[in-house]
Design a protein around this motif. Structure first.
Motif, mmCIF file in Angstrom:
data_model
loop_
_atom_site.group_PDB
_atom_site.id
_atom_site.type_symbol
_atom_site.label_atom_id
_atom_site.label_comp_id
_atom_site.label_asym_id
_atom_site.label_seq_id
_atom_site.Cartn_x
_atom_site.Cartn_y
_atom_site.Cartn_z
ATOM 1 N N LEU A 72 -24.594 -51.156 -30.973
ATOM 2 C CA LEU A 72 -23.957 -52.394 -30.511
ATOM 3 C C LEU A 72 -24.662 -52.928 -29.255
ATOM 4 N N ALA A 73 -25.001 -52.021 -28.331
ATOM 5 C CA ALA A 73 -25.692 -52.438 -27.108
ATOM 6 C C ALA A 73 -27.053 -53.051 -27.422
ATOM 7 N N MET A 74 -27.777 -52.482 -28.382
ATOM 8 C CA MET A 74 -29.095 -53.016 -28.732
ATOM 9 C C MET A 74 -28.985 -54.358 -29.448
ATOM 10 N N VAL A 75 -27.938 -54.525 -30.256
ATOM 11 C CA VAL A 75 -27.712 -55.818 -30.908
ATOM 12 C C VAL A 75 -27.438 -56.888 -29.854
ATOM 13 N N VAL A 76 -26.579 -56.557 -28.887
ATOM 14 C CA VAL A 76 -26.278 -57.500 -27.802
ATOM 15 C C VAL A 76 -27.552 -57.824 -27.022
ATOM 16 N N LEU A 77 -28.369 -56.794 -26.746
ATOM 17 C CA LEU A 77 -29.628 -57.016 -26.020
ATOM 18 C C LEU A 77 -30.548 -57.938 -26.804
ATOM 19 N N GLY A 78 -30.658 -57.717 -28.116
ATOM 20 C CA GLY A 78 -31.515 -58.547 -28.956
ATOM 21 C C GLY A 78 -31.072 -60.001 -28.960
ATOM 22 N N PHE A 79 -29.770 -60.228 -29.104
ATOM 23 C CA PHE A 79 -29.257 -61.599 -29.098
ATOM 24 C C PHE A 79 -29.474 -62.245 -27.734
ATOM 25 N N ALA A 80 -29.288 -61.464 -26.663
ATOM 26 C CA ALA A 80 -29.466 -62.011 -25.309
ATOM 27 C C ALA A 80 -30.919 -62.395 -25.066
ATOM 28 N N ILE A 81 -31.863 -61.563 -25.535
ATOM 29 C CA ILE A 81 -33.287 -61.872 -25.357
ATOM 30 C C ILE A 81 -33.632 -63.190 -26.051
ATOM 31 N N GLU A 82 -33.143 -63.345 -27.287
ATOM 32 C CA GLU A 82 -33.441 -64.579 -28.017
ATOM 33 C C GLU A 82 -32.841 -65.796 -27.316
ATOM 34 N N ARG A 83 -31.600 -65.646 -26.854
ATOM 35 C CA ARG A 83 -30.901 -66.802 -26.268
ATOM 36 C C ARG A 83 -31.460 -67.179 -24.895
ATOM 37 N N VAL A 84 -31.744 -66.192 -24.074
ATOM 38 C CA VAL A 84 -32.110 -66.463 -22.679
ATOM 39 C C VAL A 84 -33.614 -66.651 -22.505
ATOM 40 N N PRO A 88 -35.595 -71.022 -24.940
ATOM 41 C CA PRO A 88 -36.167 -72.065 -24.071
ATOM 42 C C PRO A 88 -37.679 -72.216 -24.197
ATOM 43 N N LEU A 89 -38.344 -71.221 -24.817
ATOM 44 C CA LEU A 89 -39.807 -71.250 -24.905
ATOM 45 C C LEU A 89 -40.317 -71.603 -26.299
ATOM 46 N N GLN A 192 -33.312 -70.152 -34.717
ATOM 47 C CA GLN A 192 -32.830 -69.348 -33.603
ATOM 48 C C GLN A 192 -31.986 -68.172 -34.069
ATOM 49 N N ARG A 193 -31.134 -68.424 -35.072
ATOM 50 C CA ARG A 193 -30.280 -67.353 -35.571
ATOM 51 C C ARG A 193 -31.105 -66.246 -36.226
ATOM 52 N N ILE A 194 -32.121 -66.641 -36.987
ATOM 53 C CA ILE A 194 -32.983 -65.655 -37.647
ATOM 54 C C ILE A 194 -33.726 -64.832 -36.608
ATOM 55 N N TRP A 195 -34.246 -65.484 -35.573
ATOM 56 C CA TRP A 195 -34.939 -64.750 -34.514
ATOM 57 C C TRP A 195 -33.995 -63.771 -33.811
ATOM 58 N N ALA A 196 -32.759 -64.202 -33.565
ATOM 59 C CA ALA A 196 -31.795 -63.326 -32.909
ATOM 60 C C ALA A 196 -31.517 -62.086 -33.758
ATOM 61 N N ILE A 197 -31.358 -62.291 -35.070
ATOM 62 C CA ILE A 197 -31.132 -61.153 -35.977
ATOM 63 C C ILE A 197 -32.337 -60.222 -35.947
ATOM 64 N N LEU A 198 -33.529 -60.815 -35.950
ATOM 65 C CA LEU A 198 -34.745 -60.009 -35.965
ATOM 66 C C LEU A 198 -34.871 -59.162 -34.697
ATOM 67 N N TRP A 199 -34.562 -59.745 -33.543
ATOM 68 C CA TRP A 199 -34.620 -58.978 -32.297
ATOM 69 C C TRP A 199 -33.559 -57.870 -32.295
ATOM 70 N N ALA A 200 -32.409 -58.144 -32.889
ATOM 71 C CA ALA A 200 -31.379 -57.110 -32.984
ATOM 72 C C ALA A 200 -31.856 -55.960 -33.875
#
Length: 300
Positions: A72-84, A88-89, A192-200
């Motif tokens: 769960l912590a890694m999923v949250v980290l992955g979503f946070a990396i994509e969002r923050v 923006p880049l 963005q959603r796909i990237w967030a899933i991928l980082w998770a």
């Protein structure tokens, strides 16, 4: 030459190569879908292993409770990396994204030690690092139980990733994004959603790698350098191929161990530290796109 000892060395190297491949797969997942070389993957391996141990040490969780909590912590980290960081880049030059992941690596390393401390931790998995009696009796070869089970875990994870890419709606969307970002967006795939899933997913791969390497070497800052061993793996296998990461990992693991045993005594110690990079450099001169990478044809 003792043929049994040769096969022991070879198999030990191949099994270590499977764990190198596991770290490399984290790089491949991100690069394939976004074109970003994720320099922070090693930091994610360290963060995952340290978080798992932290849950057990500070909150008294059992291993079987700490693992899903860390997922769960890694999923949250992955979503946070994509969002923050990534969102923006979007559409920025690749070098900008690469530099962002370098900064992200240092941030994740510092965050992990800020939360859980910087001391070395011991991670006990229910896997004994002893010679396999079955292999010894059957083939008269000494192979560690830990290496065998770690290889099986890695194989299962790779199979699950392959099924996800091939059979699920998310997997098909990931493949479409990997082929062409703009075309994928044009048909309604939320980038963005796909990237967030991928980082998770990359975070969960980092967790498995961190636990296996942490159990072997201890959970410590040096885990971040495991990612450096993934670089020659990626060069040999190709930056966009999961099968390439596996084959590259096997080649690097086997060649590193054989060089250490058979060449090391003649050239001095420490050959296992630099031989994979020499091999990768030689390979770059012959096939820079890697064994499974796509040839880049530039028209002038």
């Amino acid at each position: 030459m003792d043929i049994s000892f040769f096969f022991e060395t070879l198999i030990g190297g191949l099994l270590s190569g499977v764990m190198y491949a596991l770290v490399a797969i984290g790089f491949v997942l991100i690069y394939k879908a976004s074109g970003v070389f994720n320099f922070a993957q090693g930091a994610m391996v360290f963060f995952a292993a340290l978080t798992c141990v932290g849950f057990m040490d500070k909150f008294g969780m059992s291993l079987w409770l700490a693992i899903p909590a860390t997922v769960l912590a890694m999923v949250v980290l992955g979503f946070a990396i994509e969002r923050v960081v990534l969102r923006p880049l979007v559409n920025q030059p690749e070098i900008t994204l690469f530099m962002a992941t370098i900064g992200l690596a240092f941030f994740i390393e510092g965050l992990a030690q800020l939360i859980w401390g910087s001391q070395v931790h011991k991670l006990d998995l229910p896997i004994e690092d002893v010679p396999s009696e079955y292999i010894m009796e059957k083939f008269n070869i000494i192979v560690s139980n830990f290496d065998l089970i770690a290889a099986v875990i890695c194989a299962v994870l790779v199979a699950l990733l392959a099924l996800m890419f091939a059979k699920t709606k998310v997997g098909r969307a990931l493949r479409a994004v990997a082929d062409d970002h703009q075309a994928a967006q044009a048909v309604g795939i939320p980038l963005q959603r796909i990237w967030a899933i991928l980082w998770a997913v990359a975070g969960m791969v980092a967790l498995v790698a961190g636990m296996l390497w942490g159990a072997r070497n201890g959970v410590q800052f040096a885990l971040t350098f495991i990612a450096l061993k993934a670089l020659p793996v990626l060069i040999l296998g190709g930056f966009t191929s999961v099968p390439g990461a596996i084959v590259g990992g096997l080649i690097i693991g086997a060649s590193e161990k054989l060089a250490e045993v058979y060449i090391g005594p003649h050239v001095g110690g420490g050959i296992e530290g630099w031989f994979p990079y020499v091999l990768a450099l030689m390979f770059l001169l012959v096939r820079p796109e890697g064994l499974f990478g796509e040839k880049i044809i530039r028209r002038i």
